[in-house]
Design an enzyme around this catalytic site. Sequence first.
Site, mmCIF file in Angstrom:
data_model
loop_
_atom_site.group_PDB
_atom_site.id
_atom_site.type_symbol
_atom_site.label_atom_id
_atom_site.label_comp_id
_atom_site.label_asym_id
_atom_site.label_seq_id
_atom_site.Cartn_x
_atom_site.Cartn_y
_atom_site.Cartn_z
ATOM 1 N N ALA A 199 0.796 -1.226 0.000
ATOM 2 C CA ALA A 199 0.000 0.000 0.000
ATOM 3 C C ALA A 199 0.829 1.277 0.000
ATOM 4 O O ALA A 199 0.272 2.374 -0.028
ATOM 5 C CB ALA A 199 -0.927 0.003 1.217
ATOM 6 N N ASN A 240 1.885 -3.716 8.099
ATOM 7 C CA ASN A 240 2.512 -3.955 6.804
ATOM 8 C C ASN A 240 3.303 -2.757 6.283
ATOM 9 O O ASN A 240 4.440 -2.900 5.829
ATOM 10 C CB ASN A 240 1.466 -4.368 5.771
ATOM 11 C CG ASN A 240 1.103 -5.839 5.868
ATOM 12 O OD1 ASN A 240 1.783 -6.614 6.540
ATOM 13 N ND2 ASN A 240 0.041 -6.237 5.207
ATOM 14 N N HIS A 269 -1.069 7.866 4.178
ATOM 15 C CA HIS A 269 0.294 7.485 4.551
ATOM 16 C C HIS A 269 1.241 8.637 4.218
ATOM 17 O O HIS A 269 1.203 9.168 3.100
ATOM 18 C CB HIS A 269 0.748 6.239 3.775
ATOM 19 C CG HIS A 269 -0.197 5.081 3.883
ATOM 20 N ND1 HIS A 269 -0.359 4.365 5.038
ATOM 21 C CD2 HIS A 269 -1.026 4.512 2.959
ATOM 22 C CE1 HIS A 269 -1.242 3.399 4.841
ATOM 23 N NE2 HIS A 269 -1.663 3.474 3.591
#
Length: 267
Positions: free
Chosen positions: A124, A190, A220
């Site tokens: 991601a 992750n 993010h």
Amino acid sequence: MLKIAMIGCGAIGASVLELLHGDSDVVVDRVITVPEARDRTEIAVARWAPRARVLEVLAADDAPDLVVECAGHGAIAAHVVPALERGIPCVVTSVGALSAPGMAQLLEQAARRGKTQVQLLSGAIGGIDALAAARVGGLDSVVYTGRKPPMAWKGTPAEAVCDLDSLTVAHCIFDGSAEQAAQLYPKNANVAATLSLAGLGLKRTQVQLFADPGVSENVHHVAAHGAFGSFELTMRGRPLAANPKTSALTVYSVVRALLNRGRALVI
């Protein structure tokens, strides 16, 4: 033609099958699942990869060209390690599993014994190539900041930090190392684990996590500084339609890695 054994056929695995459907260079011809998921796996396989076999374990004499893990942390020890020891290259999506003490070394040792390689996917987050390159010249700091809507933190230690139901402004629910973040928030490990493995490691990578009522998607942010200079990256990830807890980019990351394995020119 590259023949692939895929471990897991949940939201990520089924989406990968769909996106690879009809590709003549890369073919998933084995799908490994658990007994309780066999029925829904067979439905997805019948639709998107009708020639694939549905298995519960890869037989000792079965040797696909590549194994791709899309099943979660438990599949690493159960399926990926044995495949590596037999010399089968593997691709791993559940990079957060490598936050567990000794897991990265276990994978590396298995790959060495099998004289093969295991690839960890970026999933991601972007910028992993730049971060890994920057490490060669020396990194001084890597800070990851993750923001999710308050409801996305339900069922985590964040519930003890603040009242997720009544937040009106962003609240920091964690500030510490990636190693500590992985222990407290394993289902959200992750991205931090991937950044850590590419950069400064779990102990030196700093993580801040926010429950933010001002966002509707996962946000993010990465800031890195070192001999190369500095960079900042912000990503606003849309979830997978089949599973709101999974980033769509994670699926695309898997498909890109598999297509690259079957093509002559890659980037």
